[in-house]
Motif scaffolding. Structure first.
Motif, mmCIF file in Angstrom:
data_model
loop_
_atom_site.group_PDB
_atom_site.id
_atom_site.type_symbol
_atom_site.label_atom_id
_atom_site.label_comp_id
_atom_site.label_asym_id
_atom_site.label_seq_id
_atom_site.Cartn_x
_atom_site.Cartn_y
_atom_site.Cartn_z
ATOM 1 N N THR A 1 0.804 -1.220 0.000
ATOM 2 C CA THR A 1 0.000 0.000 0.000
ATOM 3 C C THR A 1 0.841 1.276 0.000
ATOM 4 N N GLU A 2 2.155 1.140 0.182
ATOM 5 C CA GLU A 2 3.017 2.316 0.185
ATOM 6 C C GLU A 2 3.212 2.829 -1.238
ATOM 7 N N PRO A 3 3.326 4.147 -1.408
ATOM 8 C CA PRO A 3 3.570 4.680 -2.751
ATOM 9 C C PRO A 3 4.983 4.344 -3.224
ATOM 10 N N VAL A 4 5.134 4.269 -4.549
ATOM 11 C CA VAL A 4 6.446 3.986 -5.133
ATOM 12 C C VAL A 4 7.279 5.262 -5.033
ATOM 13 N N PRO A 5 8.502 5.183 -4.497
ATOM 14 C CA PRO A 5 9.337 6.386 -4.366
ATOM 15 C C PRO A 5 9.660 6.992 -5.739
ATOM 16 N N ASN A 6 9.703 8.319 -5.791
ATOM 17 C CA ASN A 6 9.993 9.022 -7.037
ATOM 18 C C ASN A 6 11.335 8.606 -7.623
ATOM 19 N N ARG A 7 12.332 8.377 -6.774
ATOM 20 C CA ARG A 7 13.654 7.957 -7.272
ATOM 21 C C ARG A 7 13.549 6.652 -8.050
ATOM 22 N N LEU A 8 12.733 5.730 -7.575
ATOM 23 C CA LEU A 8 12.564 4.462 -8.269
ATOM 24 C C LEU A 8 11.815 4.669 -9.580
ATOM 25 N N LEU A 9 10.782 5.509 -9.584
ATOM 26 C CA LEU A 9 10.051 5.790 -10.815
ATOM 27 C C LEU A 9 10.967 6.431 -11.853
ATOM 28 N N ASP A 10 11.832 7.353 -11.418
ATOM 29 C CA ASP A 10 12.784 7.987 -12.332
ATOM 30 C C ASP A 10 13.755 6.955 -12.906
ATOM 31 N N LEU A 11 14.233 6.074 -12.065
ATOM 32 C CA LEU A 11 15.154 5.039 -12.507
ATOM 33 C C LEU A 11 14.493 4.102 -13.520
ATOM 34 N N LEU A 12 13.243 3.731 -13.265
ATOM 35 C CA LEU A 12 12.517 2.877 -14.203
ATOM 36 C C LEU A 12 12.285 3.576 -15.533
ATOM 37 N N GLU A 13 12.010 4.872 -15.494
ATOM 38 C CA GLU A 13 11.828 5.638 -16.726
ATOM 39 C C GLU A 13 13.128 5.678 -17.533
ATOM 40 N N LYS A 14 14.250 5.862 -16.852
ATOM 41 C CA LYS A 14 15.542 5.858 -17.539
ATOM 42 C C LYS A 14 15.827 4.494 -18.163
ATOM 43 N N LEU A 15 15.469 3.439 -17.469
ATOM 44 C CA LEU A 15 15.655 2.097 -18.003
ATOM 45 C C LEU A 15 14.794 1.887 -19.246
ATOM 46 N N ASP A 16 13.541 2.314 -19.184
ATOM 47 C CA ASP A 16 12.664 2.209 -20.354
ATOM 48 C C ASP A 16 13.233 2.984 -21.534
ATOM 49 N N GLU A 17 13.727 4.180 -21.263
ATOM 50 C CA GLU A 17 14.310 5.018 -22.316
ATOM 51 C C GLU A 17 15.534 4.333 -22.935
ATOM 52 N N ALA A 18 16.388 3.766 -22.118
ATOM 53 C CA ALA A 18 17.574 3.076 -22.612
ATOM 54 C C ALA A 18 17.179 1.868 -23.461
ATOM 55 N N GLU A 19 16.146 1.146 -23.059
ATOM 56 C CA GLU A 19 15.681 -0.004 -23.834
ATOM 57 C C GLU A 19 15.107 0.433 -25.176
ATOM 58 N N ARG A 20 14.360 1.536 -25.188
ATOM 59 C CA ARG A 20 13.805 2.042 -26.446
ATOM 60 C C ARG A 20 14.933 2.422 -27.405
ATOM 61 N N LYS A 21 15.949 3.090 -26.886
ATOM 62 C CA LYS A 21 17.079 3.496 -27.728
ATOM 63 C C LYS A 21 17.827 2.270 -28.245
ATOM 64 N N ALA A 22 18.013 1.254 -27.407
ATOM 65 C CA ALA A 22 18.723 0.054 -27.811
ATOM 66 C C ALA A 22 17.961 -0.722 -28.883
ATOM 67 N N ASN A 23 16.627 -0.616 -28.863
ATOM 68 C CA ASN A 23 15.801 -1.328 -29.824
ATOM 69 C C ASN A 23 15.508 -0.484 -31.067
ATOM 70 N N GLY A 24 16.084 0.712 -31.142
ATOM 71 C CA GLY A 24 15.883 1.589 -32.291
ATOM 72 C C GLY A 24 14.565 2.340 -32.259
ATOM 73 N N GLY A 25 13.869 2.295 -31.135
ATOM 74 C CA GLY A 25 12.608 3.040 -31.000
ATOM 75 C C GLY A 25 12.862 4.496 -30.678
#
Length: 65
Positions: free
Chosen positions: A40-64
Motif C-alpha cells: 500500500t506504500e507509494p512507489v518512491p519518485n527515485r525508483l520511478l525515475d530510474l525505471l523511466e531511464k531504463l525504459d528510455e535506454a531499452e527504447r534506444k537500444a531497440n531503435g525506438g
C-alpha cells in the motif's frame, strides 16, 4: 540397514521445516502482513525515475523513439 521409509526420525506430518514454509502458518501470516503494508506504500519518485531511464535506454537500444 534401515530403509529410508522406515526411519523413525523422518516420521510423517508437519516437520518444523515444512511448517516454516506453510503459507497459513505463523511465518506465512507474518510475511503476508509485512507484504500487505508494503503493497500500500507509494512507489518512491527515485525508483520511478530510474525505471523511466531504463525504459528510455531499452527504447534506444531497440531503435525506438
Amino acid at each position: 540397514m534401515i530403509e529410508p521409509n522406515k526411519d523413525k526420525r523422518r516420521g510423517g506430518g508437519n516437520t518444523p521445516a515444512k511448517a516454516a514454509f506453510d503459507p497459513n502458518g505463523p511465518v506465512g501470516r507474518k510475511l503476508k502482513s509485512f507484504y500487505d503494508v508494503i503493497e500500500t506504500e507509494p512507489v518512491p519518485n527515485r525508483l520511478l525515475d530510474l525505471l523511466e531511464k531504463l525504459d528510455e535506454a531499452e527504447r534506444k537500444a531497440n531503435g525506438g523513439s
